[in-house]
Design a protein around this motif. Structure first.
Motif, PDB file in Angstrom:
ATOM      1  N   ASP A   1       0.453   9.347  -5.303  1.00 58.43           N
ATOM      2  CA  ASP A   1       0.549  10.699  -4.732  1.00 58.43           C
ATOM      3  C   ASP A   1       1.605  11.548  -5.427  1.00 58.43           C
ATOM      4  O   ASP A   1       1.487  12.773  -5.470  1.00 58.43           O
ATOM      5  CB  ASP A   1       0.834  10.611  -3.239  1.00 58.43           C
ATOM      6  N   SER A   2       2.600  10.896  -6.020  1.00 59.51           N
ATOM      7  CA  SER A   2       3.680  11.656  -6.663  1.00 59.51           C
ATOM      8  C   SER A   2       3.203  12.455  -7.872  1.00 59.51           C
ATOM      9  O   SER A   2       3.834  13.427  -8.264  1.00 59.51           O
ATOM     10  CB  SER A   2       4.826  10.729  -7.066  1.00 59.51           C
TER      11      SER A   2
ATOM     12  N   ALA B   1      -1.011  -2.573 -10.579  1.00 57.15           N
ATOM     13  CA  ALA B   1      -1.545  -1.526  -9.697  1.00 57.15           C
ATOM     14  C   ALA B   1      -0.873  -0.180  -9.977  1.00 57.15           C
ATOM     15  O   ALA B   1      -1.545   0.856 -10.008  1.00 57.15           O
ATOM     16  CB  ALA B   1      -1.363  -1.917  -8.233  1.00 57.15           C
ATOM     17  N   LEU B   2       0.417  -0.181 -10.197  1.00 58.21           N
ATOM     18  CA  LEU B   2       1.118   1.070 -10.514  1.00 58.21           C
ATOM     19  C   LEU B   2       0.644   1.631 -11.853  1.00 58.21           C
ATOM     20  O   LEU B   2       0.403   2.831 -11.995  1.00 58.21           O
ATOM     21  CB  LEU B   2       2.635   0.857 -10.537  1.00 58.21           C
ATOM     22  N   ARG B   3       0.503   0.768 -12.831  1.00 58.46           N
ATOM     23  CA  ARG B   3       0.080   1.206 -14.157  1.00 58.46           C
ATOM     24  C   ARG B   3      -1.351   1.775 -14.127  1.00 58.46           C
ATOM     25  O   ARG B   3      -1.621   2.841 -14.668  1.00 58.46           O
ATOM     26  CB  ARG B   3       0.183   0.053 -15.148  1.00 58.46           C
ATOM     27  N   VAL B   4      -2.240   1.075 -13.461  1.00 58.77           N
ATOM     28  CA  VAL B   4      -3.631   1.530 -13.375  1.00 58.77           C
ATOM     29  C   VAL B   4      -3.719   2.791 -12.518  1.00 58.77           C
ATOM     30  O   VAL B   4      -4.477   3.710 -12.838  1.00 58.77           O
ATOM     31  CB  VAL B   4      -4.532   0.402 -12.815  1.00 58.77           C
ATOM     32  N   GLY B   5      -2.956   2.862 -11.464  1.00 62.73           N
ATOM     33  CA  GLY B   5      -2.954   4.052 -10.610  1.00 62.73           C
ATOM     34  C   GLY B   5      -2.494   5.293 -11.343  1.00 62.73           C
ATOM     35  O   GLY B   5      -2.952   6.403 -11.068  1.00 62.73           O
ATOM     36  N   ARG B   6      -1.606   5.113 -12.270  1.00 62.77           N
ATOM     37  CA  ARG B   6      -1.112   6.261 -13.055  1.00 62.77           C
ATOM     38  C   ARG B   6      -2.154   6.748 -14.047  1.00 62.77           C
ATOM     39  O   ARG B   6      -2.236   7.928 -14.343  1.00 62.77           O
ATOM     40  CB  ARG B   6       0.152   5.885 -13.800  1.00 62.77           C
ATOM     41  N   ASN B   7      -2.965   5.836 -14.541  1.00 58.65           N
ATOM     42  CA  ASN B   7      -3.971   6.205 -15.526  1.00 58.65           C
ATOM     43  C   ASN B   7      -5.202   6.689 -14.830  1.00 58.65           C
ATOM     44  O   ASN B   7      -5.987   7.399 -15.237  1.00 58.65           O
ATOM     45  CB  ASN B   7      -4.303   5.022 -16.450  1.00 58.65           C
TER      46      ASN B   7
ATOM     47  N   ARG C   1       0.802  -1.219   0.000  1.00 61.92           N
ATOM     48  CA  ARG C   1       0.000   0.000   0.000  1.00 61.92           C
ATOM     49  C   ARG C   1       0.839   1.275   0.000  1.00 61.92           C
ATOM     50  O   ARG C   1       0.577   2.191  -0.776  1.00 61.92           O
ATOM     51  CB  ARG C   1      -0.934   0.003   1.208  1.00 61.92           C
ATOM     52  N   ILE C   2       1.824   1.354   0.863  1.00 67.90           N
ATOM     53  CA  ILE C   2       2.623   2.581   0.973  1.00 67.90           C
ATOM     54  C   ILE C   2       3.319   2.882  -0.349  1.00 67.90           C
ATOM     55  O   ILE C   2       3.301   4.025  -0.822  1.00 67.90           O
ATOM     56  CB  ILE C   2       3.634   2.481   2.132  1.00 67.90           C
ATOM     57  N   GLN C   3       3.900   1.885  -0.979  1.00 69.66           N
ATOM     58  CA  GLN C   3       4.579   2.099  -2.257  1.00 69.66           C
ATOM     59  C   GLN C   3       3.600   2.519  -3.355  1.00 69.66           C
ATOM     60  O   GLN C   3       3.873   3.442  -4.115  1.00 69.66           O
ATOM     61  CB  GLN C   3       5.324   0.843  -2.692  1.00 69.66           C
ATOM     62  N   ILE C   4       2.477   1.843  -3.435  1.00 67.90           N
ATOM     63  CA  ILE C   4       1.489   2.145  -4.474  1.00 67.90           C
ATOM     64  C   ILE C   4       0.912   3.536  -4.254  1.00 67.90           C
ATOM     65  O   ILE C   4       0.845   4.355  -5.177  1.00 67.90           O
ATOM     66  CB  ILE C   4       0.375   1.080  -4.503  1.00 67.90           C
ATOM     67  N   GLN C   5       0.511   3.826  -3.015  1.00 69.75           N
ATOM     68  CA  GLN C   5      -0.107   5.118  -2.738  1.00 69.75           C
ATOM     69  C   GLN C   5       0.905   6.257  -2.879  1.00 69.75           C
ATOM     70  O   GLN C   5       0.559   7.335  -3.364  1.00 69.75           O
ATOM     71  CB  GLN C   5      -0.738   5.127  -1.354  1.00 69.75           C
TER      72      GLN C   5
END
Length: 66
Positions: free
Chosen positions: A23-24, A60-66, A15-19
């Protein structure tokens, strides 16, 4: 193939890494939290199509960016 409980465990563990990644580029903690929750819901909906733990994290990183 991963079970729903395994996917949730991975998302909670990372969670911390993804969030932080989200957030970045969002720069708003509340919006980043909302986005993280959307990513989690989408991951659970995707279900057993994940191949392994690293696939969940990268997705998760890819979807979070989009």
């Amino acid at each position: 193939m991963l079970s729903e409980s395994t996917i949730v465990r991975i998302l909670v563990r990372d969670r911390i890494q993804i969030q932080s990644y989200i957030d970045s580029f969002i720069n708003d903690a509340a919006s980043a939290e909302d986005c993280y929750q959307d990513v989690c819901a989408a991951a659970v909906a995707k279900g057993e199509r994940f191949e392994d733990e690293s696939h969940v994290f990268r997705w998760a990183l890819r979807v979070g960016r989009n």
